[in-house]
Enzyme design. Structure first.
Site, PDB file in Angstrom:
ATOM      1  N   HIS A  45      10.330 -39.278  12.263  1.00 46.33           N
ATOM      2  CA  HIS A  45      11.243 -40.359  11.892  1.00 46.33           C
ATOM      3  C   HIS A  45      12.213 -39.935  10.791  1.00 46.33           C
ATOM      4  O   HIS A  45      12.069 -40.321   9.629  1.00 46.33           O
ATOM      5  CB  HIS A  45      10.442 -41.592  11.455  1.00 46.33           C
ATOM      6  CG  HIS A  45       9.848 -42.334  12.611  1.00 46.33           C
ATOM      7  ND1 HIS A  45       8.733 -43.138  12.505  1.00 46.33           N
ATOM      8  CD2 HIS A  45      10.228 -42.406  13.910  1.00 46.33           C
ATOM      9  CE1 HIS A  45       8.446 -43.658  13.687  1.00 46.33           C
ATOM     10  NE2 HIS A  45       9.334 -43.223  14.556  1.00 46.33           N
ATOM     11  N   HIS A  78       4.026 -38.744  16.529  1.00 41.53           N
ATOM     12  CA  HIS A  78       3.292 -39.994  16.282  1.00 41.53           C
ATOM     13  C   HIS A  78       2.184 -40.260  17.287  1.00 41.53           C
ATOM     14  O   HIS A  78       1.421 -41.203  17.137  1.00 41.53           O
ATOM     15  CB  HIS A  78       4.271 -41.173  16.302  1.00 41.53           C
ATOM     16  CG  HIS A  78       5.523 -40.879  15.551  1.00 41.53           C
ATOM     17  ND1 HIS A  78       6.671 -40.433  16.158  1.00 41.53           N
ATOM     18  CD2 HIS A  78       5.784 -40.917  14.234  1.00 41.53           C
ATOM     19  CE1 HIS A  78       7.597 -40.217  15.243  1.00 41.53           C
ATOM     20  NE2 HIS A  78       7.086 -40.505  14.066  1.00 41.53           N
ATOM     21  N   CYS A 100       0.571 -35.059  15.935  1.00 38.27           N
ATOM     22  CA  CYS A 100      -0.102 -34.477  14.769  1.00 38.27           C
ATOM     23  C   CYS A 100      -1.615 -34.470  15.007  1.00 38.27           C
ATOM     24  O   CYS A 100      -2.175 -35.479  15.458  1.00 38.27           O
ATOM     25  CB  CYS A 100       0.218 -35.288  13.517  1.00 38.27           C
ATOM     26  SG  CYS A 100      -0.710 -34.703  12.082  1.00 38.27           S
ATOM     27  N   HIS A 128       4.754 -49.851  15.966  1.00 40.10           N
ATOM     28  CA  HIS A 128       4.921 -48.458  15.535  1.00 40.10           C
ATOM     29  C   HIS A 128       4.340 -47.572  16.638  1.00 40.10           C
ATOM     30  O   HIS A 128       3.272 -47.876  17.180  1.00 40.10           O
ATOM     31  CB  HIS A 128       4.199 -48.215  14.204  1.00 40.10           C
ATOM     32  CG  HIS A 128       4.518 -46.873  13.607  1.00 40.10           C
ATOM     33  ND1 HIS A 128       3.932 -45.712  14.057  1.00 40.10           N
ATOM     34  CD2 HIS A 128       5.382 -46.502  12.626  1.00 40.10           C
ATOM     35  CE1 HIS A 128       4.415 -44.684  13.362  1.00 40.10           C
ATOM     36  NE2 HIS A 128       5.298 -45.142  12.484  1.00 40.10           N
ATOM     37  N   GLU A 130       2.741 -44.869  16.622  1.00 35.03           N
ATOM     38  CA  GLU A 130       1.374 -44.372  16.394  1.00 35.03           C
ATOM     39  C   GLU A 130       0.352 -45.449  16.764  1.00 35.03           C
ATOM     40  O   GLU A 130      -0.654 -45.165  17.429  1.00 35.03           O
ATOM     41  CB  GLU A 130       1.199 -43.954  14.927  1.00 35.03           C
ATOM     42  CG  GLU A 130      -0.165 -43.322  14.684  1.00 35.03           C
ATOM     43  CD  GLU A 130      -0.395 -42.915  13.236  1.00 35.03           C
ATOM     44  OE1 GLU A 130       0.570 -42.532  12.550  1.00 35.03           O
ATOM     45  OE2 GLU A 130      -1.547 -42.988  12.797  1.00 35.03           O
ATOM     46  N   THR A 169      -2.204 -43.582  10.167  1.00 32.61           N
ATOM     47  CA  THR A 169      -2.322 -42.508   9.165  1.00 32.61           C
ATOM     48  C   THR A 169      -1.377 -42.662   7.974  1.00 32.61           C
ATOM     49  O   THR A 169      -1.561 -42.002   6.957  1.00 32.61           O
ATOM     50  CB  THR A 169      -2.003 -41.149   9.819  1.00 32.61           C
ATOM     51  OG1 THR A 169      -0.701 -41.232  10.394  1.00 32.61           O
ATOM     52  CG2 THR A 169      -3.022 -40.776  10.864  1.00 32.61           C
ATOM     53  N   CYS A 199      -3.796 -40.160   6.183  1.00 29.09           N
ATOM     54  CA  CYS A 199      -3.867 -38.700   6.113  1.00 29.09           C
ATOM     55  C   CYS A 199      -3.668 -38.175   4.693  1.00 29.09           C
ATOM     56  O   CYS A 199      -3.176 -38.883   3.815  1.00 29.09           O
ATOM     57  CB  CYS A 199      -2.853 -38.085   7.066  1.00 29.09           C
ATOM     58  SG  CYS A 199      -1.193 -38.084   6.405  1.00 29.09           S
ATOM     59  N   SER A 228       7.525 -44.728   8.219  1.00 28.60           N
ATOM     60  CA  SER A 228       6.509 -45.596   7.624  1.00 28.60           C
ATOM     61  C   SER A 228       6.091 -45.080   6.251  1.00 28.60           C
ATOM     62  O   SER A 228       6.069 -45.821   5.268  1.00 28.60           O
ATOM     63  CB  SER A 228       5.302 -45.667   8.566  1.00 28.60           C
ATOM     64  OG  SER A 228       4.238 -46.332   7.965  1.00 28.60           O
TER      65      SER A 228
HETATM   66  S1  SF4 Z   1       2.115 -37.947   7.816  1.00 26.76           S
HETATM   67 FE1  SF4 Z   1       0.014 -37.243   8.111  1.00 26.76          FE
HETATM   68  S2  SF4 Z   1      -0.545 -37.941  10.149  1.00 26.76           S
HETATM   69 FE2  SF4 Z   1       1.693 -38.079   9.997  1.00 26.76          FE
HETATM   70  S3  SF4 Z   1       2.436 -36.137  10.788  1.00 26.76           S
HETATM   71 FE3  SF4 Z   1       2.182 -35.866   8.592  1.00 26.76          FE
HETATM   72  S4  SF4 Z   1       0.102 -35.015   8.329  1.00 26.76           S
HETATM   73 FE4  SF4 Z   1       0.242 -35.881  10.376  1.00 26.76          FE
END
Ligand code: SF4
Length: 308
Positions: A45, A78, A100, A128, A130, A169, A199, A228
């Site tokens: 994004h 995502h 990811c 979203h 994800e 995440t 994460c 986000s």
């Molecule tokens: S923000 Fe966290 S979950 Fe999202 S792509 Fe990056 S490491 Fe992966």
């Protein structure tokens, strides 16, 4: 601007391992495969990353049905719901998956716990990608999306013996903890997976912004409105008592914001590329402002690339 003397540039900031991996995958596919290359949804994004790739011929689409059969497509960082993989198979698309690994982990948890008969509370943002991807893994009657405590108060799960909470995440760590604590009180048998789903990159950047906010009068977050985790960084700075603005790049800085600011804090969301941060920093350096690195947490996480 006259009063501005110093900038604190916090780290960690900017690209996380998952975004770097997704951008590297798309870059490699572009180099090794014949155009056109399609990407389902924005690869990450960030508007600059999208327009840079568009200039190199990448076509971003929301609806997989708009991709011609047999084409090469990358699924975004995502994550995607299983039905997209099925459509891709039917259309004979050559898929490279940039999901990811930490998002994938939540998909696997959702499938595993659903298979074990758990009802799932999924804390995340409606619409979203994800959230859509994870919710798509399990039957609609086995999961409920929770966005706020207000919503958590209204949930009536079909049973309360086997219930688990999973999360997106990139949420606010503090807000999510609050919702989970509320759910735990309401449903004493609520289970949490062994590791928190928010994460490392999201948590680290939020913790770093809390430290940054202690030192500055205003915080600028470099990132796109769609991001986000960038929005959450702005909120964390605001909850720490400081004004904060989310900017795509240096062109969006308004001098009126800086009128009474002596110390400015800068961070960047996980999808903001380094050159955008450098442009902002150079803009201020040219005005004679000094820049100091504020290193809060060291990161050393990398994800390997798939064969392309
Ligand atoms: S923000 Fe966290 S979950 Fe999202 S792509 Fe990056 S490491 Fe992966």
């Amino acid at each position: 601007m006259k009063k501005l003397k110093k900038i604190y540039l916090v780290s960690p900031r900017g690209f996380c391992a998952g975004v770097k991996r997704a951008v590297d995958i798309l870059d490699l596919v572009l180099k090794k495969h014949k155009p056109p290359i399609y990407v389902r949804h924005q690869i990450v994004h960030n508007r600059h990353i999208i327009s840079d790739f568009e200039k190199r011929g990448v076509i971003f689409v929301e609806d997989i049905n708009n991709i011609p059969d047999g084409s090469t497509v990358i699924f975004s960082a995502h994550g995607s719901s299983p039905n997209l993989y099925q459509v891709a198979k039917r259309k004979k698309l050559k898929v490279f998956d940039a999901t990811c690994p930490l998002v994938n982990k939540v998909h696997l948890e959702a499938k595993k716990f659903n298979g074990q008969g758990y009802f799932i509370f999924y804390i995340g943002h409606k619409n979203h990608p994800e959230a859509e991807g994870v919710l798509g893994e399990i039957p609609a009657n086995s999961v409920v999306l929770v966005q706020t405590i207000k919503e958590a108060k209204k949930i009536t799960p079909p049973q309360t013996d086997k219930i688990i909470v999973l999360t997106q995440t990139t949420l606010s760590f503090d807000d999510t903890k609050e919702i989970i604590n509320y759910l735990k009180k309401r449903f004493p048998k609520l289970v949490q997976p062994p590791a928190f789903d928010i994460c490392y990159a999201t948590q680290n950047r939020q913790n770093a912004v809390k430290e940054l906010a202690k030192k500055v009068d205003l915080v600028l977050v470099i990132g796109s409105k769609e991001s986000s985790n960038s929005n959450r960084l702005k909120e964390v700075a605001e909850k720490s008592g400081k004004h904060a603005y989310l900017i795509n790049d240096k062109s969006e800085i308004k001098l009126s914001w800086l009128e009474n600011v002596e110390k400015l804090g800068i961070t960047a969301g996980t999808s903001a590329p380094k050159y955008l941060i450098e442009e902002v920093i150079n803009y201020f350096k040219k005005q004679g402002v000094t820049v100091e690195e504020l290193s809060v947490i060291k990161e050393n996480i990398n994800f390997s690339l798939p064969t392309i």
